[in-house]
Design a protein around this motif. Sequence first.
Motif, PDB file in Angstrom:
ATOM      1  N   TRP A 192     -49.899 -71.985 -28.236  1.00 18.52           N
ATOM      2  CA  TRP A 192     -51.217 -71.428 -27.939  1.00 18.52           C
ATOM      3  C   TRP A 192     -52.143 -72.474 -27.344  1.00 18.52           C
ATOM      4  O   TRP A 192     -53.011 -72.150 -26.542  1.00 18.52           O
ATOM      5  CB  TRP A 192     -51.819 -70.749 -29.166  1.00 18.52           C
ATOM      6  CG  TRP A 192     -51.084 -69.479 -29.442  1.00 18.52           C
ATOM      7  CD1 TRP A 192     -50.218 -69.231 -30.458  1.00 18.52           C
ATOM      8  CD2 TRP A 192     -51.076 -68.306 -28.622  1.00 18.52           C
ATOM      9  NE1 TRP A 192     -49.679 -67.970 -30.327  1.00 18.52           N
ATOM     10  CE2 TRP A 192     -50.194 -67.382 -29.212  1.00 18.52           C
ATOM     11  CE3 TRP A 192     -51.728 -67.947 -27.445  1.00 18.52           C
ATOM     12  CZ2 TRP A 192     -49.953 -66.120 -28.664  1.00 18.52           C
ATOM     13  CZ3 TRP A 192     -51.492 -66.684 -26.908  1.00 18.52           C
ATOM     14  CH2 TRP A 192     -50.606 -65.791 -27.515  1.00 18.52           C
ATOM     15  N   SER A 193     -51.933 -73.725 -27.675  1.00 20.24           N
ATOM     16  CA  SER A 193     -52.756 -74.760 -27.044  1.00 20.24           C
ATOM     17  C   SER A 193     -52.422 -74.871 -25.557  1.00 20.24           C
ATOM     18  O   SER A 193     -53.300 -75.151 -24.746  1.00 20.24           O
ATOM     19  CB  SER A 193     -52.617 -76.107 -27.748  1.00 20.24           C
ATOM     20  OG  SER A 193     -51.367 -76.694 -27.511  1.00 20.24           O
ATOM     21  N   TYR A 194     -51.171 -74.638 -25.176  1.00 16.66           N
ATOM     22  CA  TYR A 194     -50.811 -74.610 -23.754  1.00 16.66           C
ATOM     23  C   TYR A 194     -51.568 -73.479 -23.053  1.00 16.66           C
ATOM     24  O   TYR A 194     -52.158 -73.686 -21.994  1.00 16.66           O
ATOM     25  CB  TYR A 194     -49.303 -74.357 -23.568  1.00 16.66           C
ATOM     26  CG  TYR A 194     -48.460 -75.590 -23.502  1.00 16.66           C
ATOM     27  CD1 TYR A 194     -47.951 -76.049 -22.288  1.00 16.66           C
ATOM     28  CD2 TYR A 194     -48.130 -76.303 -24.635  1.00 16.66           C
ATOM     29  CE1 TYR A 194     -47.158 -77.175 -22.217  1.00 16.66           C
ATOM     30  CE2 TYR A 194     -47.342 -77.432 -24.579  1.00 16.66           C
ATOM     31  CZ  TYR A 194     -46.852 -77.857 -23.369  1.00 16.66           C
ATOM     32  OH  TYR A 194     -46.069 -78.976 -23.307  1.00 16.66           O
ATOM     33  N   LEU A 195     -51.517 -72.294 -23.631  1.00 16.49           N
ATOM     34  CA  LEU A 195     -52.205 -71.173 -22.997  1.00 16.49           C
ATOM     35  C   LEU A 195     -53.712 -71.406 -22.967  1.00 16.49           C
ATOM     36  O   LEU A 195     -54.350 -71.208 -21.935  1.00 16.49           O
ATOM     37  CB  LEU A 195     -51.870 -69.855 -23.701  1.00 16.49           C
ATOM     38  CG  LEU A 195     -50.779 -69.026 -23.015  1.00 16.49           C
ATOM     39  CD1 LEU A 195     -49.465 -69.746 -22.955  1.00 16.49           C
ATOM     40  CD2 LEU A 195     -50.649 -67.669 -23.624  1.00 16.49           C
ATOM     41  N   PHE A 204     -53.791 -63.642 -15.713  1.00 14.66           N
ATOM     42  CA  PHE A 204     -52.397 -63.276 -15.971  1.00 14.66           C
ATOM     43  C   PHE A 204     -51.449 -64.262 -15.285  1.00 14.66           C
ATOM     44  O   PHE A 204     -50.433 -64.658 -15.858  1.00 14.66           O
ATOM     45  CB  PHE A 204     -52.114 -61.856 -15.466  1.00 14.66           C
ATOM     46  CG  PHE A 204     -52.885 -60.799 -16.203  1.00 14.66           C
ATOM     47  CD1 PHE A 204     -52.470 -60.367 -17.455  1.00 14.66           C
ATOM     48  CD2 PHE A 204     -54.026 -60.240 -15.657  1.00 14.66           C
ATOM     49  CE1 PHE A 204     -53.178 -59.389 -18.137  1.00 14.66           C
ATOM     50  CE2 PHE A 204     -54.737 -59.261 -16.326  1.00 14.66           C
ATOM     51  CZ  PHE A 204     -54.320 -58.841 -17.581  1.00 14.66           C
ATOM     52  N   ILE A 205     -51.787 -64.652 -14.066  1.00 11.30           N
ATOM     53  CA  ILE A 205     -50.976 -65.630 -13.334  1.00 11.30           C
ATOM     54  C   ILE A 205     -51.047 -66.977 -14.047  1.00 11.30           C
ATOM     55  O   ILE A 205     -50.026 -67.660 -14.213  1.00 11.30           O
ATOM     56  CB  ILE A 205     -51.448 -65.786 -11.866  1.00 11.30           C
ATOM     57  CG1 ILE A 205     -51.516 -64.441 -11.148  1.00 11.30           C
ATOM     58  CG2 ILE A 205     -50.583 -66.785 -11.119  1.00 11.30           C
ATOM     59  CD1 ILE A 205     -50.235 -63.672 -11.070  1.00 11.30           C
ATOM     60  N   LEU A 206     -52.242 -67.356 -14.476  1.00  9.35           N
ATOM     61  CA  LEU A 206     -52.404 -68.615 -15.198  1.00  9.35           C
ATOM     62  C   LEU A 206     -51.591 -68.618 -16.498  1.00  9.35           C
ATOM     63  O   LEU A 206     -51.032 -69.647 -16.880  1.00  9.35           O
ATOM     64  CB  LEU A 206     -53.884 -68.879 -15.490  1.00  9.35           C
ATOM     65  CG  LEU A 206     -54.769 -69.121 -14.269  1.00  9.35           C
ATOM     66  CD1 LEU A 206     -56.238 -69.206 -14.688  1.00  9.35           C
ATOM     67  CD2 LEU A 206     -54.345 -70.374 -13.525  1.00  9.35           C
ATOM     68  N   ALA A 207     -51.506 -67.477 -17.164  1.00 14.05           N
ATOM     69  CA  ALA A 207     -50.706 -67.382 -18.391  1.00 14.05           C
ATOM     70  C   ALA A 207     -49.226 -67.574 -18.078  1.00 14.05           C
ATOM     71  O   ALA A 207     -48.516 -68.265 -18.820  1.00 14.05           O
ATOM     72  CB  ALA A 207     -50.943 -66.038 -19.077  1.00 14.05           C
ATOM     73  N   ALA A 208     -48.760 -66.988 -16.986  1.00 13.79           N
ATOM     74  CA  ALA A 208     -47.356 -67.166 -16.585  1.00 13.79           C
ATOM     75  C   ALA A 208     -47.085 -68.634 -16.252  1.00 13.79           C
ATOM     76  O   ALA A 208     -46.038 -69.183 -16.614  1.00 13.79           O
ATOM     77  CB  ALA A 208     -47.019 -66.273 -15.398  1.00 13.79           C
ATOM     78  N   PHE A 221     -44.846 -74.727 -20.740  1.00 13.86           N
ATOM     79  CA  PHE A 221     -44.334 -74.866 -22.098  1.00 13.86           C
ATOM     80  C   PHE A 221     -42.808 -74.854 -22.097  1.00 13.86           C
ATOM     81  O   PHE A 221     -42.170 -75.668 -22.765  1.00 13.86           O
ATOM     82  CB  PHE A 221     -44.870 -73.750 -23.003  1.00 13.86           C
ATOM     83  CG  PHE A 221     -44.444 -73.900 -24.436  1.00 13.86           C
ATOM     84  CD1 PHE A 221     -45.113 -74.761 -25.287  1.00 13.86           C
ATOM     85  CD2 PHE A 221     -43.373 -73.180 -24.932  1.00 13.86           C
ATOM     86  CE1 PHE A 221     -44.722 -74.907 -26.616  1.00 13.86           C
ATOM     87  CE2 PHE A 221     -42.970 -73.320 -26.254  1.00 13.86           C
ATOM     88  CZ  PHE A 221     -43.644 -74.183 -27.095  1.00 13.86           C
ATOM     89  N   LEU A 222     -42.225 -73.948 -21.327  1.00 13.77           N
ATOM     90  CA  LEU A 222     -40.766 -73.880 -21.259  1.00 13.77           C
ATOM     91  C   LEU A 222     -40.183 -75.187 -20.741  1.00 13.77           C
ATOM     92  O   LEU A 222     -39.213 -75.705 -21.298  1.00 13.77           O
ATOM     93  CB  LEU A 222     -40.318 -72.726 -20.361  1.00 13.77           C
ATOM     94  CG  LEU A 222     -40.616 -71.319 -20.864  1.00 13.77           C
ATOM     95  CD1 LEU A 222     -40.244 -70.296 -19.806  1.00 13.77           C
ATOM     96  CD2 LEU A 222     -39.898 -71.038 -22.170  1.00 13.77           C
ATOM     97  N   LYS A 273     -48.496 -61.469 -31.516  1.00 14.26           N
ATOM     98  CA  LYS A 273     -49.723 -62.108 -31.056  1.00 14.26           C
ATOM     99  C   LYS A 273     -49.733 -62.224 -29.532  1.00 14.26           C
ATOM    100  O   LYS A 273     -50.780 -62.054 -28.899  1.00 14.26           O
ATOM    101  CB  LYS A 273     -49.859 -63.495 -31.700  1.00 14.26           C
ATOM    102  CG  LYS A 273     -51.180 -64.180 -31.415  1.00 14.26           C
ATOM    103  CD  LYS A 273     -51.280 -65.489 -32.197  1.00 14.26           C
ATOM    104  CE  LYS A 273     -52.560 -66.209 -31.864  1.00 14.26           C
ATOM    105  NZ  LYS A 273     -52.684 -67.491 -32.565  1.00 14.26           N
ATOM    106  N   LEU A 274     -48.580 -62.479 -28.933  1.00 10.24           N
ATOM    107  CA  LEU A 274     -48.497 -62.553 -27.474  1.00 10.24           C
ATOM    108  C   LEU A 274     -48.808 -61.190 -26.855  1.00 10.24           C
ATOM    109  O   LEU A 274     -49.571 -61.098 -25.886  1.00 10.24           O
ATOM    110  CB  LEU A 274     -47.103 -63.032 -27.043  1.00 10.24           C
ATOM    111  CG  LEU A 274     -46.915 -63.310 -25.561  1.00 10.24           C
ATOM    112  CD1 LEU A 274     -47.857 -64.402 -25.064  1.00 10.24           C
ATOM    113  CD2 LEU A 274     -45.465 -63.697 -25.285  1.00 10.24           C
TER     114      LEU A 274
END
Length: 184
Positions: free
Chosen positions: A65-68, A80-84, A90-91, A125-126
């Motif tokens: 969640w800190s990454y997001l 939405f793009i920023l979340a992807a 993170f991956l 939560k996601l």
Amino acid sequence: MSRSVKKDTLLKVAESLFYEHGFRGVGLKQIINEANVATMTLYNHFSSKENLIEEVLKQREERYWSYLDAHVEMESDSPFILAAEAHGRFLKEESYKGCMFLRAIEDYGEMDNNIEKIARGHKQKLLEYFQQLAHRKGKNNEKDLANQFTLLLEGTTSMTPLIGAEKATEYSIAMARTLVQHTS
């Protein structure tokens, strides 16, 4: 080493071993040896292997969640793009072999335990995160959009071990753009 440093070391070593070898493939003795701590040190911090796994999952979720949070600007044109993109980072940095939360669900599912609850809670939560994001952006189909984006990120995670985080993220971002364009 101070008490908190030893606990952090145990968590870091345990997470790395669990991620590389699975929850069932790693024993406490291996964690103790690789963390270079006494057996009692582990038990002073964690009452059981299950308790250690719970804490590892909670810590990993906080990092996710800190990454997001660090990369997604809610008021941007395209969160939405920023979340992807953030998920892809993170991956690449933390989850190149697949999802530790799904592994936890597989290994501890249907056992009525906190491990499974933490892992399923992360996935829920996601989904809720994307529903809230869709709502904030005034999307009429917020539940559908949330499911689509959650599936998109989960698919990205699943493909990472096969094609690598960068390529999976590249495809994910392209698909995210298509989804956003079709829901405008």
